[in-house]
Design a protein around this motif. Sequence first.
Motif: not given
Length: 99
Positions: A59-78
């Motif tokens: 989130s910080s990465l994207v909010n810092g301007g790296e709008y082209a960043a991609n991510a994949i969720l590799v574990a369940d998060i609660i």
Amino acid sequence: MKQRLLTALCAVIFAGQTCSAIEQISSDNYATFGFSTGNYSQYTNYYAITNYDDLEAFSSLVNGGEYAANAILVADIIINENLFLDNGEFNESLDAQQL
């Protein structure tokens, strides 16, 4: 499309928070995230989200301007455990510290 939705979700939820480092998937670490030799290459350079801290970092990465960043969720998060009761209603007995 899922990555773009995750980016938008993170930007809304965690705006302005500071976060820890997050790893990108590479040929050196793909097995760490549960990928096999044949299926990791499409996710090379994606950020691997394995826990809440990784989600905040992305989130910080994207909010810092790296709008082209991609991510994949590799574990369940609660994130908000017990936010809703078993019947689906909001748990009004939680205070702000528990959210």
